[in-house]
Design an enzyme around this catalytic site. Structure first.
Site, PDB file in Angstrom:
ATOM      1  N   TYR A  24       0.841  -1.208   0.000  1.00 18.21           N
ATOM      2  CA  TYR A  24       0.000   0.000   0.000  1.00 18.21           C
ATOM      3  C   TYR A  24       0.878   1.261   0.000  1.00 18.21           C
ATOM      4  O   TYR A  24       0.622   2.220  -0.731  1.00 18.21           O
ATOM      5  CB  TYR A  24      -0.934  -0.016   1.224  1.00 18.21           C
ATOM      6  CG  TYR A  24      -1.543   1.340   1.510  1.00 18.21           C
ATOM      7  CD1 TYR A  24      -2.496   1.895   0.658  1.00 18.21           C
ATOM      8  CD2 TYR A  24      -1.141   2.082   2.626  1.00 18.21           C
ATOM      9  CE1 TYR A  24      -3.024   3.151   0.913  1.00 18.21           C
ATOM     10  CE2 TYR A  24      -1.667   3.337   2.884  1.00 18.21           C
ATOM     11  CZ  TYR A  24      -2.607   3.867   2.021  1.00 18.21           C
ATOM     12  OH  TYR A  24      -3.118   5.115   2.263  1.00 18.21           O
ATOM     13  N   SER A 106      -3.467  14.032   6.981  1.00 19.14           N
ATOM     14  CA  SER A 106      -4.406  13.700   5.905  1.00 19.14           C
ATOM     15  C   SER A 106      -5.834  13.596   6.444  1.00 19.14           C
ATOM     16  O   SER A 106      -6.049  13.206   7.589  1.00 19.14           O
ATOM     17  CB  SER A 106      -3.996  12.357   5.301  1.00 19.14           C
ATOM     18  OG  SER A 106      -5.071  11.774   4.596  1.00 19.14           O
ATOM     19  N   GLN A 127      -4.759  18.391   5.401  1.00 18.53           N
ATOM     20  CA  GLN A 127      -5.093  18.137   3.990  1.00 18.53           C
ATOM     21  C   GLN A 127      -6.555  17.748   3.871  1.00 18.53           C
ATOM     22  O   GLN A 127      -7.047  16.891   4.605  1.00 18.53           O
ATOM     23  CB  GLN A 127      -4.199  17.007   3.437  1.00 18.53           C
ATOM     24  CG  GLN A 127      -4.538  16.581   2.018  1.00 18.53           C
ATOM     25  CD  GLN A 127      -5.474  15.386   1.985  1.00 18.53           C
ATOM     26  OE1 GLN A 127      -5.413  14.529   2.853  1.00 18.53           O
ATOM     27  NE2 GLN A 127      -6.356  15.334   1.000  1.00 18.53           N
ATOM     28  N   THR A 155      -6.273  18.816  -1.911  1.00 21.19           N
ATOM     29  CA  THR A 155      -5.699  17.904  -2.912  1.00 21.19           C
ATOM     30  C   THR A 155      -6.636  17.822  -4.108  1.00 21.19           C
ATOM     31  O   THR A 155      -7.826  17.537  -3.949  1.00 21.19           O
ATOM     32  CB  THR A 155      -5.483  16.514  -2.280  1.00 21.19           C
ATOM     33  OG1 THR A 155      -4.580  16.672  -1.192  1.00 21.19           O
ATOM     34  CG2 THR A 155      -4.888  15.538  -3.284  1.00 21.19           C
ATOM     35  N   ARG A 164      -4.596   0.742  -7.950  1.00 21.47           N
ATOM     36  CA  ARG A 164      -3.235   0.369  -7.547  1.00 21.47           C
ATOM     37  C   ARG A 164      -3.269  -1.151  -7.513  1.00 21.47           C
ATOM     38  O   ARG A 164      -3.907  -1.745  -6.636  1.00 21.47           O
ATOM     39  CB  ARG A 164      -2.893   0.983  -6.202  1.00 21.47           C
ATOM     40  CG  ARG A 164      -2.839   2.496  -6.352  1.00 21.47           C
ATOM     41  CD  ARG A 164      -2.542   3.245  -5.087  1.00 21.47           C
ATOM     42  NE  ARG A 164      -3.012   4.604  -5.262  1.00 21.47           N
ATOM     43  CZ  ARG A 164      -3.714   5.284  -4.360  1.00 21.47           C
ATOM     44  NH1 ARG A 164      -3.991   4.746  -3.180  1.00 21.47           N
ATOM     45  NH2 ARG A 164      -4.116   6.497  -4.623  1.00 21.47           N
ATOM     46  N   LYS A 251      -2.748  21.203  -3.846  1.00 21.45           N
ATOM     47  CA  LYS A 251      -1.762  20.130  -4.077  1.00 21.45           C
ATOM     48  C   LYS A 251      -2.181  19.237  -5.241  1.00 21.45           C
ATOM     49  O   LYS A 251      -3.318  18.735  -5.255  1.00 21.45           O
ATOM     50  CB  LYS A 251      -1.651  19.291  -2.807  1.00 21.45           C
ATOM     51  CG  LYS A 251      -0.823  18.017  -2.930  1.00 21.45           C
ATOM     52  CD  LYS A 251      -0.652  17.369  -1.566  1.00 21.45           C
ATOM     53  CE  LYS A 251       0.092  16.057  -1.634  1.00 21.45           C
ATOM     54  NZ  LYS A 251      -0.746  14.944  -2.084  1.00 21.45           N
ATOM     55  N   HIS A 275       0.973  13.017  -6.917  1.00 23.45           N
ATOM     56  CA  HIS A 275       0.528  12.081  -5.891  1.00 23.45           C
ATOM     57  C   HIS A 275       1.494  10.885  -5.783  1.00 23.45           C
ATOM     58  O   HIS A 275       1.088   9.765  -5.490  1.00 23.45           O
ATOM     59  CB  HIS A 275      -0.884  11.581  -6.233  1.00 23.45           C
ATOM     60  CG  HIS A 275      -1.819  11.495  -5.062  1.00 23.45           C
ATOM     61  ND1 HIS A 275      -2.787  12.424  -4.802  1.00 23.45           N
ATOM     62  CD2 HIS A 275      -1.938  10.569  -4.074  1.00 23.45           C
ATOM     63  CE1 HIS A 275      -3.477  12.056  -3.723  1.00 23.45           C
ATOM     64  NE2 HIS A 275      -2.963  10.933  -3.254  1.00 23.45           N
ATOM     65  N   ARG A 278       0.618   7.749  -7.769  1.00 22.86           N
ATOM     66  CA  ARG A 278      -0.457   6.876  -7.290  1.00 22.86           C
ATOM     67  C   ARG A 278      -1.769   7.121  -8.011  1.00 22.86           C
ATOM     68  O   ARG A 278      -2.763   6.458  -7.750  1.00 22.86           O
ATOM     69  CB  ARG A 278      -0.651   7.061  -5.778  1.00 22.86           C
ATOM     70  CG  ARG A 278       0.551   6.617  -4.988  1.00 22.86           C
ATOM     71  CD  ARG A 278       0.528   7.102  -3.563  1.00 22.86           C
ATOM     72  NE  ARG A 278      -0.378   6.373  -2.695  1.00 22.86           N
ATOM     73  CZ  ARG A 278      -0.101   5.207  -2.118  1.00 22.86           C
ATOM     74  NH1 ARG A 278       1.065   4.628  -2.347  1.00 22.86           N
ATOM     75  NH2 ARG A 278      -0.967   4.619  -1.325  1.00 22.86           N
TER      76      ARG A 278
HETATM   77  C1  LIG Z   1       0.677   5.586   1.448  1.00 17.96           C
HETATM   78  C2  LIG Z   1       0.343   6.939   0.884  1.00 17.96           C
HETATM   79  C3  LIG Z   1      -0.841   7.556   1.242  1.00 17.96           C
HETATM   80  C4  LIG Z   1      -1.149   8.821   0.735  1.00 17.96           C
HETATM   81  N1  LIG Z   1      -2.299   9.449   1.139  1.00 17.96           N
HETATM   82  C5  LIG Z   1      -2.548  10.717   0.733  1.00 17.96           C
HETATM   83  C6  LIG Z   1      -3.663  11.435   1.250  1.00 17.96           C
HETATM   84  O1  LIG Z   1      -4.423  10.930   2.077  1.00 17.96           O
HETATM   85  N2  LIG Z   1      -3.853  12.703   0.794  1.00 17.96           N
HETATM   86  C7  LIG Z   1      -3.016  13.300  -0.121  1.00 17.96           C
HETATM   87  O2  LIG Z   1      -3.236  14.447  -0.498  1.00 17.96           O
HETATM   88  N3  LIG Z   1      -1.947  12.641  -0.602  1.00 17.96           N
HETATM   89  C8  LIG Z   1      -1.681  11.379  -0.192  1.00 17.96           C
HETATM   90  N4  LIG Z   1      -0.573  10.730  -0.641  1.00 17.96           N
HETATM   91  C9  LIG Z   1       0.360  11.439  -1.558  1.00 17.96           C
HETATM   92  C10 LIG Z   1       1.411  12.199  -0.757  1.00 17.96           C
HETATM   93  O3  LIG Z   1       0.876  13.314  -0.094  1.00 17.96           O
HETATM   94  C11 LIG Z   1       2.544  12.718  -1.684  1.00 17.96           C
HETATM   95  O4  LIG Z   1       1.984  13.499  -2.708  1.00 17.96           O
HETATM   96  C12 LIG Z   1       3.361  11.588  -2.279  1.00 17.96           C
HETATM   97  O5  LIG Z   1       3.589  10.561  -1.325  1.00 17.96           O
HETATM   98  C13 LIG Z   1       4.691  12.132  -2.780  1.00 17.96           C
HETATM   99  O6  LIG Z   1       5.438  11.137  -3.398  1.00 17.96           O
HETATM  100  P1  LIG Z   1       6.598  10.305  -2.665  1.00 17.96           P
HETATM  101  O7  LIG Z   1       5.894   9.258  -1.858  1.00 17.96           O
HETATM  102  O8  LIG Z   1       7.355   9.724  -3.808  1.00 17.96           O
HETATM  103  O9  LIG Z   1       7.377  11.253  -1.795  1.00 17.96           O
HETATM  104  C14 LIG Z   1      -0.253   9.461  -0.154  1.00 17.96           C
HETATM  105  C15 LIG Z   1       0.957   8.840  -0.483  1.00 17.96           C
HETATM  106  C16 LIG Z   1       1.268   7.595   0.032  1.00 17.96           C
HETATM  107  C17 LIG Z   1       2.574   6.961  -0.325  1.00 17.96           C
END
Ligand SMILES: Cc1cc2nc3c(=O)[nH]c(=O)nc-3n(C[C@H](O)[C@H](O)[C@H](O)COP(=O)(O)O)c2cc1C
Length: 381
Positions: A24, A106, A127, A155, A164, A251, A275, A278
């Protein structure tokens, strides 16, 4: 195991977590191309080091949205951090506070806004995911305000949820029932399982006060999946701007045209982000998107960046190309999964030391000077 860099923390996280949770965190959408490109694209930006510049004193601090911080880093909002370590969001927020950098909670966290407020002193960011029921969104904004959150992060790169595929295979998806193999994984990872058994019951902390969401993570997960508002548009940004009086950050922008509209809407900052790969697989890496965004809106609002930061060297490159600071997602989550608050502190420390060494080697003693010395950086094809 010896931890030297973020990649080592990733390996430590893989050892400690059941597979469905490691996947995850570590996984991304479809073929995971954008996630790989995010990291690899930094190879195209190269240093041209300068010498004999007295590097005995270096400054890593900067200011973001008017607040001084010790490093050009922010802990990105990440859902479910509290499943990696008991009260994981609090552990991360405390590590951020000790390091003198902002933590962003978050909407999809396990600990609630109030839990994090009670356990920390520094103001944190919140967020926001917007739900179809705007009453819930309004309540979240009011709670973030009451908790003194210094910034609201909206976001916007979730027009729909992407597949995913690791999560689908592991059945770690809303409405899914955990499969037999996941139970086995929990048995095989006793350090994680025993810690979580002693933790408070996992739930979406911010939804505990919403009766329609039910109680417990499965029912709340279904509720969130049903209620995400995919009609989100520019009018909603105006609506949120009118309700939130403190700093507003948008964001998930990569296109300069969108960046201009975000500035027009009166946001204080934006995050160039995909993101972490993702969402849209095949999307451009963020470091490649940054220069055009800076050219378009650089003087109008602050530009932050995330996605793919695993090295301090990458932070230095992003700052040189105009970012004020970088958000880190997986880099701190690996630390959290491996060793809780200590692990997050270690992740921050690793990046700090890499930033420090890098600026010394390139001959720029203050991270705030990086952008002015952009010509020292070579951008290749
Ligand atoms: C496990 C996971 C959960 C995430 N959940 C959120 C979220 O709830 N809200 C959000 O805006 N971004 C979420 N993101 C995106 C992160 O805020 C961020 O944009 C991203 O992790 C940046 O990339 P990096 O993991 O390569 O540093 C999530 C990322 C990961 C890895």
């Amino acid at each position: 195991m010896t931890i030297v860099n973020i990649h080592d923390l990733r390996r430590a996280a893989r050892r400690r977590l059941p597979r469905f949770l490691f996947d995850y965190v570590d996984g991304a959408a479809y073929d995971e191309k954008t996630m790989r490109w995010n990291e690899e694209a930094y190879d195209r930006v190269r240093f041209r080091h300068r010498v004999l510049n007295d590097m005995s004193e270096r400054r890593l601090g900067t200011s973001v949205l008017g607040a001084e911080q010790a490093l050009p880093l922010v802990l990105a909002p990440t859902g479910f951090a509290g499943l990696l370590w008991p009260r994981g969001e609090i552990a991360a927020a405390r590590a951020a506070e000790a390091a003198g950098i902002p933590f962003c909670l978050s909407t999809a966290s396990i600990c609630s806004i109030e839990d994090v407020r009670a356990a920390t002193k520094a103001p944190f960011w919140f967020q926001l995911y917007v739900t179809k029921d705007r009453g819930i969104t309004e309540e979240l904004v009011a709670r973030a305000d009451a908790a003194g959150c210094s910034a609201l992060v909206l976001t916007v790169d979730i027009a729909m949820r992407a597949n995913r595929e690791r999560d689908v295979r592991n059945r770690f998806v809303a409405r899914g029932a955990i499969g037999l193999s996941s139970w086995l994984e929990m048995v095989l990872h006793p350090s994680w399982s025993l810690a979580m058994l002693r933790a408070p019951r996992a739930q979406f902390g911010n939804l505990a006060s919403v009766p329609a969401a039910g109680s417990g993570i499965m029912s709340q997960g279904e509720f969130v999946a049903r209620n995400m508002d995919f009609s989100l548009n520019w009018k909603d940004l105006d609506w949120i701007r009118s309700r939130w009086k403190r700093k507003l950050i948008v964001k998930g922008v990569v296109a300069p045209e969108d960046a201009a509209r975000v500035a027009d809407a009166g946001a204080d900052a934006l995050v160039v982000s995909n993101h972490g790969g993702r969402q849209l697989d095949g999307d451009m890496p963020t470091i490649a998107a940054l220069p055009a965004v800076i050219e378009k809106v650089g003087g109008r609002l602050e530009v932050l960046l995330d996605s793919g930061i695993r090295r301090g060297q990458s932070v230095v490159k992003a700052l040189a190309l105009g970012a004020k600071a970088c958000l880190i997602g997986r880099a701190f989550l690996y630390g959290l999964a491996a060793a809780g608050e200590k692990g997050v502190a270690q992740a921050i420390d690793i990046l700090k030391s890499e930033i420090d060494t890098t600026i010394a080697h390139i001959g720029i003693s203050d991270v705030r000077e990086l952008e002015k010395r952009r010509s020292e950086f070579l951008i290749g094809p």
